[in-house]
Design a protein around this motif. Structure first.
Motif, short mmCIF file in Angstrom:
data_model
loop_
_atom_site.label_atom_id
_atom_site.label_comp_id
_atom_site.label_asym_id
_atom_site.label_seq_id
_atom_site.Cartn_x
_atom_site.Cartn_y
_atom_site.Cartn_z
N PHE A 63 60.48 42.48 -3.16
CA PHE A 63 60.85 41.63 -4.30
C PHE A 63 60.87 40.16 -3.93
N ILE A 64 61.62 39.83 -2.90
CA ILE A 64 61.77 38.41 -2.55
C ILE A 64 60.49 37.87 -1.90
N THR A 65 59.71 38.74 -1.27
CA THR A 65 58.42 38.29 -0.73
C THR A 65 57.45 37.96 -1.86
N ILE A 66 57.38 38.81 -2.87
CA ILE A 66 56.52 38.55 -4.02
C ILE A 66 56.89 37.23 -4.68
N LEU A 67 58.18 37.04 -4.89
CA LEU A 67 58.65 35.81 -5.54
C LEU A 67 58.36 34.57 -4.69
N THR A 68 58.53 34.70 -3.39
CA THR A 68 58.32 33.55 -2.52
C THR A 68 56.85 33.15 -2.48
N ILE A 69 55.95 34.12 -2.46
CA ILE A 69 54.52 33.81 -2.52
C ILE A 69 54.22 32.98 -3.77
N ARG A 70 54.74 33.43 -4.89
CA ARG A 70 54.52 32.68 -6.13
C ARG A 70 55.18 31.31 -6.06
N ALA A 71 56.40 31.25 -5.53
CA ALA A 71 57.11 29.97 -5.47
C ALA A 71 56.39 28.96 -4.58
N LEU A 72 55.84 29.40 -3.47
CA LEU A 72 55.06 28.50 -2.61
C LEU A 72 53.88 27.92 -3.35
N ARG A 73 53.19 28.76 -4.09
CA ARG A 73 52.02 28.29 -4.84
C ARG A 73 52.43 27.38 -6.00
N GLU A 74 53.57 27.68 -6.61
CA GLU A 74 54.08 26.80 -7.66
C GLU A 74 54.44 25.43 -7.07
N TYR A 75 55.04 25.43 -5.90
CA TYR A 75 55.43 24.17 -5.26
C TYR A 75 54.19 23.34 -4.93
N VAL A 76 53.16 24.00 -4.44
CA VAL A 76 51.91 23.30 -4.14
C VAL A 76 51.34 22.69 -5.41
N TYR A 77 51.35 23.46 -6.50
CA TYR A 77 50.88 22.92 -7.79
C TYR A 77 51.71 21.72 -8.22
N LEU A 78 53.03 21.86 -8.20
CA LEU A 78 53.90 20.76 -8.62
C LEU A 78 53.62 19.50 -7.81
N SER A 79 53.52 19.65 -6.52
CA SER A 79 53.27 18.50 -5.65
C SER A 79 51.95 17.84 -5.98
N SER A 80 50.92 18.68 -6.16
CA SER A 80 49.60 18.14 -6.45
C SER A 80 49.57 17.46 -7.81
N ALA A 81 50.15 18.10 -8.83
CA ALA A 81 50.14 17.54 -10.17
C ALA A 81 50.92 16.24 -10.24
N LEU A 82 51.94 16.09 -9.39
CA LEU A 82 52.74 14.87 -9.37
C LEU A 82 52.19 13.85 -8.38
N ASN A 83 51.04 14.21 -7.76
CA ASN A 83 50.38 13.32 -6.80
C ASN A 83 51.29 13.00 -5.61
N ILE A 84 52.05 14.02 -5.19
CA ILE A 84 52.90 13.90 -4.00
C ILE A 84 52.20 14.65 -2.88
N ARG A 85 51.59 13.90 -1.98
CA ARG A 85 50.78 14.49 -0.92
C ARG A 85 51.58 14.61 0.37
N SER A 86 51.34 15.72 1.07
CA SER A 86 52.03 15.97 2.32
C SER A 86 51.28 17.06 3.08
N PRO A 87 51.28 17.00 4.40
CA PRO A 87 50.68 18.10 5.17
C PRO A 87 51.32 19.44 4.87
N LYS A 88 52.56 19.40 4.35
CA LYS A 88 53.25 20.64 4.00
C LYS A 88 52.48 21.45 2.96
N LEU A 89 51.71 20.79 2.10
CA LEU A 89 51.00 21.51 1.05
C LEU A 89 50.01 22.50 1.65
N ASN A 90 49.24 22.06 2.62
CA ASN A 90 48.30 22.97 3.27
C ASN A 90 49.03 24.06 4.05
N GLU A 91 50.14 23.67 4.67
CA GLU A 91 50.95 24.64 5.41
C GLU A 91 51.51 25.70 4.47
#
Length: 856
Positions: free
Chosen positions: A478-506
Motif C-alpha cells: 500500500f505505502i509503496t504504491i502510494l510513494t511511487i505515485r507521490a514521487l512522480r507527482e512531486y516531479v510533476y509539481l516541481s517541473s510545472a512550477l519551474n523549480i529545478r533540482s538534481p533531486k528530480l532525476n533522483e
C-alpha cells in the motif's frame, strides 16, 4: 461526418441528457429517499449541529454541536451500542387513552443529506417528526406535527424532554450538572455549564410552535434516566414544576415540556423546538434571532445544499440511479462540514468524529477536484495554516482547554495523500501561485515519508495496510504504491512550477526502481496479488490497499487483470462489496502474535477493519475494473454496490453513502451499515463516476479515455480544468473520433494548457478521422493538426533528464517525426488494425519547451 452535423448531434445529446435527468426525477426526488425497512442508522446535519439515529427511530441517540466548540448530547457507554442512548423522549396521551411513549420504535422516514422526516400512524393520529438545520445559527430544529385524521375532536397531551448532559470532545467526559434558567418570553430552557472542557457553553431548547403549558429543568423531579424513561409516563401529573438551578446550586439538568391542545377533525398541531449551543453571553441574542428567523435559516441552508447538489456542478448519464447518487454525493460534501475555531471545515460525518481529519479531507478532494477547485484550494490552505516546522497536521480538535493539533509522524500516509492532492489541484487549476506557496510543505512531506524507504527500494511500515493497527515493521504494498505515485507527482509539481533540482532525476529514478522492486518482490505469483512482509515473513492476507496499483498504472495489464480476479475471488462479497482484508482473522491468537496487536485492537471478525466492507474499497475495485477495460462490469458494480438505490436495496441496506458495513454473511446483520453519511464515500463515488465516464489522469495531465459504458454511451458533466467546463462525451470504443473546446477542434485526448479557459468540450469516441495524441508524460501546452499539410504539432514541457513518452494514434501512415526541428528515426509503430497505427515516441525532456511535429 461533417463538422456542423457532428456539432448538432453533440449539442442534442447535451440537452437530451438534461431533459432525461431533470424530467424523470425531479430535484426534490433526487435529493430525498423514502425508507420503510424498520432498521438502520440515519445521520443528518449542518455546519453547527448533527443528529444520529438508530433503528429507524425518530428520536436521536446523539446530537453533536460544533459551536463554539464540539460537544455532544450522548448517553451511551459503549461505542458499538450507542443506539441504546436515549437523551430525547416523547410521550403522548390522546383522548381518554393511556400515556405512552412514541418514537422508541421504528418509523418510516424520508431522508436527505441535510434533513430527515419520520412518519408513523396510530389509529386516527398521524405523527410526523422532522429534523432540519440552520445555515448561520448554531441550532437544530425539531418539528413534531400531530394530525387528527379521525372524525372526532381529541384532547392531546404531549410530554417531551431533552437530557442536556454534555459529552466533551475527545476526552468524552460526561457533564450532567448545570445551572439552568427559563425565558418565559421565548419559552426557552437554558442549561449553563461552567466546565472549561466544554468551553463553558450553554445548551438551549426554545419553543417556537405550540406553547408549552409547563416545564422543568430538574431531571430528578421526573426521575429521568439514561434509558429514556420519566415518571411522567406513570403518574397523573399534568403540570411540571418549573424548577431551575442557580449557579451556586447546580443540578442534574433536563429540558422537559408539557403541551396540551384540542385537535379538531382534520386539524394538526406542531411542536417546534430549536436546540443548540452557544456561549453564555450570546444566548439571549441568539434565541431572540432564531425566534423570528428560524424558518428562513432552514430555507437558506436547504437552498445552499441544493445549489451545491444541482447548480454549481452536474453529472448526467441518463441513468437515474447514477445521477441521483452524483447529486447526493455533492450535497453530502456540502453538508459534512463543521464550525471549528472560527471557520467552516470538512468533517467526516454529521454527528460523529467531532474533529478535523486531514486524511478524510484529502481523500474526498481527489473526487471534488473534478468540479470544485475553490473547495480543494481552501482545504489545502487550511492544512497548511496548521502545519508546524513544515509538518502537516494529522488531526485538529478541541480538547480540555483549547484546540489541539496532532502532527503527522514520518511514516504517516497523510504525507502521500497531501502530495497527490497538491498535484491534482495544480493539474486541474493551473493555480501556480497557490501550488508554489504549498510547495515547501509538499517537499517536507516527501522527505518525511522517504525515511521509510529501504535499500530494497520498498517502503516499510508498522501498519499492515490502510489502518492504525499493528506493531511489526515490514515491506508494504500500500505505502509503496502510494510513494511511487507521490514521487512522480512531486516531479510533476516541481517541473510545472519551474523549480529545478538534481533531486528530480533522483526521485524519478527512485520511483521507477520502486515500481520494479514492488513487482519483483511483493508480487506473489501463487496468490496473484501484491502482498506484504513482516520482517522476512510473508503476510498472505489480501489487502485492499493493493488495489491502488492498477489505478495508478503501476502493474502491467496482465498482472492488473490477475490482481482484480484475485480480489473478486478473495475480497468480493457480491451482495455488498469489497472486504478490506481477507481472511478476517486479526482477532486470532496467531494474528495477534504475527502483528503484535494489543488485545483485540483489530476487532472481531468482519467488524470494521477486520474484514468489514468499506466505501473506498468498493471505489478502488470499480476503478480497477475500468483500468483493465471492463467498464460495463464496473458500472454494474457501482449501481449495485455504491449508489444510494443499490445500497438501500442490498442486505440490511439503507439509503446511505457509508463508512463501513458488517460483512459476516452467516449473520442476520450481514450488511449492517455504520456511519451512513460519510464524506469520503461521496468523494470516492464522484471520483469513480468521472473515471467511468471518460476522465483519466496521469501525473502530468488530465485527459479523456474510452470506452464508455455500452448501455450509457453518452454523458454530460461539469469538469474543472482551468475554468469549469460543460463536457459532453459520447460514442463507442476507445479511439477518438473528434474533440472540441469552444468549437475549436483539438487533436488530443490529453487536455492542453491552452484549452484551460474553454467553457465547453465535446468528446466523441469512434473511428479516428485524423492523427491525435493519446498519452504523454509531460505537460501538454498545445496540440494542433493541419489537415492541409497532414501535420500534427505538439508542444510539451518537462525537465532535463526526464524520459518523455508520447503515444499518437493515426489512421494514416507516419512519414516523419521532428523534435525541436531535428529529425527522429527511433520511434515505434504498432498496428492496431489494418487502418490504424499507434506511434510511440521516447525522448529526453528539456528544461525548455519542446516542439514535436509528426507528418503523415
Amino acid at each position: 461526418m461533417t463538422r456542423p452535423l457532428l456539432y448538432v448531434l453533440c449539442v442534442s445529446v447535451f440537452f437530451i441528457r438534461i431533459a432525461i435527468s431533470q424530467n424523470q426525477i425531479a430535484r426534490d426526488d433526487q435529493l430525498s429517499y423514502r425508507f420503510s425497512g424498520g432498521y438502520g442508522q440515519v445521520e443528518v446535519g449542518s455546519w453547527y449541529a448533527g443528529a444520529e439515529f438508530h433503528g429507524s427511530r425518530p428520536l436521536p441517540s446523539r446530537v453533536s454541536f460544533y459551536y463554539p466548540v464540539a460537544n455532544s448530547i450522548d448517553l451511551s457507554t459503549d461505542y458499538w451500542k450507542r443506539g441504546d442512548s436515549q437523551p430525547f423522549v416523547v410521550a403522548v396521551k390522546i383522548g381518554n387513552g393511556k400515556k405512552h411513549w412514541i418514537g422508541k420504535e421504528a418509523w418510516t422516514y424520508t431522508v436527505s443529506p441535510h434533513t430527515v422526516t419520520f412518519q408513523k400512524r396510530e389509529g386516527n393520529i398521524e405523527y410526523e417528526m422532522t429534523y432540519a438545520f440552520c445555515l448561520n445559527e448554531p441550532a437544530m430544529v425539531r418539528t413534531l406535527k400531530i394530525h387528527n385524521a379521525g372524525q372526532q375532536q381529541l384532547p392531546v397531551q404531549v410530554y417531551a424532554h431533552v437530557k442536556t448532559s454534555l459529552r466533551t470532545c475527545q476526552t468524552y467526559a460526561r457533564i450532567d450538572s448545570a445551572a439552568t434558567r427559563y425565558d418565559s418570553t421565548t419559552q426557552t430552557v437554558v442549561a449553563d455549564f461552567d466546565e472549561l472542557s466544554a468551553d463553558s457553553v450553554s445548551v438551549f431548547v426554545e419553543n417556537v410552535g405550540l406553547v408549552p403549558e409547563s416545564w422543568t429543568s430538574d431531571a430528578n423531579s421526573l426521575a429521568v434516566h439514561d434509558d429514556g424513561t420519566s415518571e411522567w409516563i406513570k403518574d397523573s401529573t399534568d403540570v411540571l414544576n418549573k424548577k431551575t438551578f442557580s449557579p451556586a446550586r447546580k443540578g442534574d439538568a433536563v429540558a422537559a415540556f408539557l403541551y396540551q391542545t384540542d385537535l379538531q377533525p382534520g386539524a394538526s398541531t406542531s411542536i417546534v423546538q430549536i436546540i443548540g449551543t452557544c456561549r453564555r453571553n450570546e444566548t439571549e441574542n441568539i434565541v431572540s434571532t432564531l425566534r423570528s428567523k428560524w424558518q428562513k435559516e432552514i430555507d437558506a441552508y436547504d437552498d445552499l445544499v441544493r445549489a451545491k447538489a444541482f447548480d454549481e456542478a452536474h453529472f448526467f448519464t441518463g441513468d437515474n440511479e447514477l445521477d441521483r447518487s452524483a447529486a447526493w454525493a455533492r450535497a453530502l460534501l456540502a453538508t459534512n462540514a463543521h464550525y471549528i475555531d472560527g471557520s467552516i471545515q470538512p468533517m467526516p460525518c454529521p454527528a460523529e468524529y467531532n474533529f478535523y481529519f486531514t486524511h478524510d479531507v484529502l481523500l474526498t478532494n481527489l473526487g471534488a477536484v473534478n468540479y470544485d477547485l475553490a473547495r480543494v484550494k481552501n482545504n489545502l490552505l487550511f492544512i497548511a495554516s496548521h502545519a508546524k516546522d513544515g509538518i502537516i497536521p494529522h488531526a485538529y480538535y478541541w480538547r480540555d482547554d483549547g484546540f489541539k493539533t496532532e502532527y503527522c509522524t514520518p511514516d504517516n500516509w497523510n504525507h502521500l495523500w497531501f502530495i497527490l492532492v497538491n498535484g491534482a489541484y495544480l493539474r486541474h487549476s493551473g493555480d501556480d501561485s497557490t501550488a508554489r506557496a504549498l510547495y515547501p510543505l509538499v517537499t517536507k512531506s516527501l522527505e518525511e515519508i522517504l525515511t521509510q524507504h529501504k535499500p530494497d527500494d520498498l517502503m516499510y511500515a508498522f501498519r499492515p495496510d490502510w489502518w492504525d493497527i499493528g506493531h511489526v515493521e515490514g515491506s508494504r504494498s500500500f505505502i509503496t504504491i502510494l510513494t511511487i505515485r507521490a514521487l512522480r507527482e512531486y516531479v510533476y509539481l516541481s517541473s510545472a512550477l519551474n523549480i529545478r533540482s538534481p533531486k528530480l532525476n533522483e526521485y524519478e529514478a527512485m520511483a521507477d526502481a520502486m515500481e520494479q522492486s514492488m513487482n519483483k518482490r511483493l508480487w506473489d505469483p501463487q496468490l496473484k496479488f501484491l502482498i506484504n512482509y513482516n520482517g522476512s515473513m510473508k503476510d498472505s492476507h489480501y489487502y485492499v490497499g493493493s488495489l491502488l496499483a492498477p489505478v495508478f498504472d503501476e502493474l502491467d495489464r496482465s498482472r492488473s487483470k490477475q490482481l482484480v480476479a484475485s480480489a473478486e475471488k478473495e475480497l468480493l462479497s457480491p451482495a455488498i462489496g469489497i472486504h478490506v482484508v481477507s481472511p478476517a482473522d486479526f482477532n486470532t491468537d496467531a494474528a495477534k502474535k504475527f502483528f503484535k496487536f494489543v488485545d483485540n485492537e483489530a476487532g472481531d471478525p468482519y467488524v470494521y477493519i477486520n474484514g468489514g466492507i468499506w466505501s473506498q474499497a468498493n471505489a478502488l475495485y470499480a476503478m480497477d475494473l475500468k483500468a483493465i477495460g471492463e467498464v460495463d462490469k464496473a458500472v454494474d458494480f457501482v449501481k449495485r454496490i455504491m449508489t444510494i438505490d443499490g445500497i438501500a436495496h442490498s442486505p440490511m441496506g439503507v439509503p446511505a453513502m457509508y463508512e463501513y458495513r458488517f460483512s459476516d454473511s452467516t449473520s442476520n446483520e450481514f450488511g449492517k451499515i455504520d456511519k451512513p453519511s460519510f464524506m469520503w464515500a461521496g468523494g470516492f463515488y464522484l471520483n469513480t463516476l468521472y473515471k467511468l465516464f471518460g476522465v483519466k489522469e496521469n501525473e502530468w495531465n488530465v485527459s479523456f479515455a474510452g470506452p464508455l459504458p455500452s448501455a450509457l454511451d453518452s454523458a454530460l458533466y461539469t469538469l474543472a480544468v482551468g475554468r469549469k467546463k460543460d463536457v459532453v462525451v459520447s460514442g463507442n470504443g476507445e479511439y477518438l473520433h473528434s474533440l472540441t473546446f469552444n468549437d475549436e477542434e483539438i487533436p488530443s485526448l490529453v487536455i492542453p494548457l491552452d484549452a484551460m479557459n474553454a467553457t465547453k468540450c465535446i468528446v466523441t469516441f469512434g473511428t479516428p478521422e485524423h492523427p491525435y495524441l493519446q498519452h504523454v508524460n509531460a505537460v501538454l501546452n498545445s496540440a494542433h493538426y493541419n489537415s492541409t499539410k497532414n501535420k500534427l504539432s505538439l508542444q510539451v514541457s518537462s525537465f532535463s533528464g526526464h524520459y518523455v513518452t508520447a503515444v499518437v494514434v493515426s489512421p494514416v501512415k507516419i512519414r516523419r517525426v521532428l523534435i525541436d526541428g531535428k529529425r527522429v528515426k527511433n520511434f515505434e509503430v504498432h498496428s492496431l488494425d489494418k487502418n490504424l497505427d499507434e506511434i510511440t515516441l521516447r525522448f529526453l525532456g528539456s528544461d525548455k519547451t519542446q516542439n514535436i511535429e509528426l507528418t503523415f
